[in-house]
Motif scaffolding. Sequence first.
Motif, PDB file in Angstrom:
ATOM      1  N   ALA A 177       0.839  -1.198   0.000  1.00 45.98           N
ATOM      2  CA  ALA A 177       0.000   0.000   0.000  1.00 45.98           C
ATOM      3  C   ALA A 177       0.875   1.249   0.000  1.00 45.98           C
ATOM      4  CB  ALA A 177      -0.920   0.008   1.226  1.00 45.98           C
ATOM      5  N   ASP A 178       2.106   1.114   0.545  1.00 47.61           N
ATOM      6  CA  ASP A 178       3.064   2.220   0.526  1.00 47.61           C
ATOM      7  C   ASP A 178       4.429   1.678   0.101  1.00 47.61           C
ATOM      8  OD1 ASP A 178       4.328   4.671   0.855  1.00 47.61           O
ATOM      9  OD2 ASP A 178       4.592   4.414   3.022  1.00 47.61           O
ATOM     10  N   GLY A 179       4.418   0.982  -1.010  1.00 43.69           N
ATOM     11  CA  GLY A 179       5.672   0.503  -1.594  1.00 43.69           C
ATOM     12  C   GLY A 179       6.524  -0.363  -0.679  1.00 43.69           C
ATOM     13  N   THR A 226      19.174   7.137  10.981  1.00 45.62           N
ATOM     14  CA  THR A 226      17.750   7.443  11.114  1.00 45.62           C
ATOM     15  C   THR A 226      17.262   8.355  10.017  1.00 45.62           C
ATOM     16  OG1 THR A 226      18.319   9.263  12.597  1.00 45.62           O
ATOM     17  CG2 THR A 226      17.413   7.307  13.610  1.00 45.62           C
ATOM     18  N   GLU A 227      16.031   8.132   9.660  1.00 49.42           N
ATOM     19  CA  GLU A 227      15.312   9.105   8.853  1.00 49.42           C
ATOM     20  C   GLU A 227      14.561   9.986   9.855  1.00 49.42           C
ATOM     21  OE1 GLU A 227      11.791   9.363   5.557  1.00 49.42           O
ATOM     22  OE2 GLU A 227      11.589   8.163   7.343  1.00 49.42           O
ATOM     23  N   ALA A 228      14.964  11.242   9.964  1.00 53.32           N
ATOM     24  CA  ALA A 228      14.353  12.121  10.951  1.00 53.32           C
ATOM     25  C   ALA A 228      14.202  13.519  10.347  1.00 53.32           C
ATOM     26  CB  ALA A 228      15.203  12.173  12.219  1.00 53.32           C
ATOM     27  N   HIS A 267      13.885   8.022  -2.679  1.00 50.98           N
ATOM     28  CA  HIS A 267      12.615   7.526  -3.238  1.00 50.98           C
ATOM     29  C   HIS A 267      11.425   8.352  -2.761  1.00 50.98           C
ATOM     30  CE1 HIS A 267      12.714   5.902   0.783  1.00 50.98           C
ATOM     31  NE2 HIS A 267      11.427   5.619   0.661  1.00 50.98           N
ATOM     32  N   ASP A 268      11.663   9.344  -1.917  1.00 51.74           N
ATOM     33  CA  ASP A 268      10.571  10.178  -1.401  1.00 51.74           C
ATOM     34  C   ASP A 268      10.550  11.586  -1.974  1.00 51.74           C
ATOM     35  OD1 ASP A 268       9.571   8.232   0.333  1.00 51.74           O
ATOM     36  OD2 ASP A 268      10.882   8.846   1.971  1.00 51.74           O
ATOM     37  N   GLU A 269      11.579  11.980  -2.716  1.00 50.44           N
ATOM     38  CA  GLU A 269      11.672  13.393  -3.118  1.00 50.44           C
ATOM     39  C   GLU A 269      11.810  13.510  -4.627  1.00 50.44           C
ATOM     40  OE1 GLU A 269      11.604  14.641  -0.179  1.00 50.44           O
ATOM     41  OE2 GLU A 269      12.583  13.058   0.972  1.00 50.44           O
TER      42      GLU A 269
HETATM   43  C1  GLC Z   1       9.555   7.031   5.227  1.00 47.37           C
HETATM   44  C2  GLC Z   1       9.830   6.357   3.908  1.00 47.37           C
HETATM   45  C3  GLC Z   1       8.654   6.575   3.023  1.00 47.37           C
HETATM   46  C4  GLC Z   1       7.434   5.973   3.673  1.00 47.37           C
HETATM   47  C5  GLC Z   1       7.235   6.505   5.087  1.00 47.37           C
HETATM   48  C6  GLC Z   1       6.251   5.678   5.849  1.00 47.37           C
HETATM   49  O1  GLC Z   1       9.408   8.396   5.096  1.00 47.37           O
HETATM   50  O2  GLC Z   1      11.027   6.836   3.359  1.00 47.37           O
HETATM   51  O3  GLC Z   1       8.848   6.055   1.733  1.00 47.37           O
HETATM   52  O4  GLC Z   1       6.305   6.274   2.901  1.00 47.37           O
HETATM   53  O5  GLC Z   1       8.422   6.470   5.828  1.00 47.37           O
HETATM   54  O6  GLC Z   1       6.803   4.459   6.211  1.00 47.37           O
END
Ligand code: GLC
Length: 557
Positions: free
Chosen positions: A70-72, A277-279, A339-341
């Motif tokens: 649903a969200d890749g 981390t993704e923050a 992959h988000d931008e």
């Molecule tokens: C992060 C991922 C993104 C995803 C989101 C929710 O931001 O990089 O692709 O949609 O988290 O998990």
Amino acid sequence: MTGAAGAPVTGTGRAWWRDAVVYEVYLRSFADSDDDGVGDLGGLRSRLPYLADLGVDALWITPWYPSPMADGGYDVADYCDIDPRFGTLDDADALLAEAHALGLRLIVDLVANHTSEQHPWFRAALAAGPGSPERDRYFFRNGRAGGAEPPNDWISAFGGPAWSRVREADGSPGQWYLHLFAPQQPDLDWTHPGVREDFDAVLRFWFDRGVDGIRVDAAPAMAKVTGLPDAGHAPGALFESRTWVGNPHWDVDEVHDILRRWRRIGDSYGGDRLFVTEAVVNGPERLSRYVRPDEMHTSFNFDYLTCPWDARSLRAVIDASLAALEPVGAPATWVLSSHDETRHATRFGRARTGAATMGFDTGAPSADRELGLRRARAAALLTLALPGSAYLYQGEELGLPEVEDLPEEALQDPTWERSGRTARGRDGCRVPLPWRGERPPFGFTEDGVAPWLPQPPGWATMTVAAQEGDPASTLSLYRAALQLRRRLPELAGAPLTWVDSGDDVLALDRGPAFRCVVNLSGEPLDVTAHGRVLVASGPCDGRLQPDTAAWFATGGT
Ligand code: GLC
């Protein structure tokens, strides 16, 4: 030479992740080996030599777990297995061994703020009903206004409210559950001891298999203020977490308890395991809290990613990032695309060159392709000259643009529907890679098979094969820069010193023998005094053209 669990060893004594160049593999779009139009582990394994030749140090692989997509794949239904579309656990083991043999480290993506709605925990919670212990793993609450309105005003990163209402077993409209992303991604309640313990086991599962690092998805989402108070969002507000202060569902202090717990697990393994981390938080000081000595090792630098193509802004972001990290002793990271931008080769060709996250800027005015690519090439040299670690997103080494004209029926990113079809979302940066040939699918999959997102026919000149033998190609530029980066000791460790060169020029030294100059002015720049050109992103014969960068051997002072 290999170390713990077969991981490559550098032999310098310096932790590898301090200056690593990490290549983001968006698995669905990298290479397909079983001809279903979706990239997979077999495809990635077959292209590992390409990545080793490119000269990167590590790969970050986007989620490979069983998922309804649903969200890749960021909606995980089982954290300890591989989605059959991508392969099997045996394929993952083989990938690890082959990557390590080529000197590449492997980072997996852990999505722990939320599960898929198909995860057994969530299915059990739905079935068990209000007040049950099963529901305590998530945030189920009664609605306001007699149940008809969401429990609070929190919003989803993909647009709209962060709450959805369930139908209870008897068919009646029931409780609401929280999802800071898509409704198919219910948020876990990390105060629940079972959630913490189950994820300890997930971490160990992957570390035991020999992975070198973990990317922590959506880290600032993982703690919420007790009582779930309103955030005070204005109606229609967007998820602009870079501006939030004291928000009750983002960057809440208790997040750091979870990160410390994970760090202890990582440290209990031999070798040099990395957490990144993704923050997306409010500025470098808040970001530095994620990389305190007992927390994560590194964190993506979204201030750099979102920064406009402008000398003063770039210099300010670079300085602020380095200054904020100094006290905690963590290296910076530099990243331009993901992959988000929106891909930066497109962004930098627009009138507004800064980025908005999650594909909310794709309605922006169309780009000057040639200008965007010129700047993207210069930006690559700047990025790879900065102290710290760099993240490359697959396809940027080919200078790929955002695909802005995907047909609406092809769009799959939840942002498209959740924004009421006003933001096209992130599919345009996720189009499968062109490897070779004159027409789609460009070697991504078998001829005659349609890739999961359509590739533009015009990509024939951008394939890996088309660029490989061309010394002026973007691929050749990346290869040259990455090789130099490995060879020049000052690019691992020497501090950055700015060289005063006027408002529209960035000139920086790393030690006495290396200089990077980026010309952001509209005029050619005389660079004869800087030294011998090591690599340049465009014409540089004594004069560096506008939107061009070069590295110089300055010969020492
Ligand atoms: C992060 C991922 C993104 C995803 C989101 C929710 O931001 O990089 O692709 O949609 O988290 O998990």
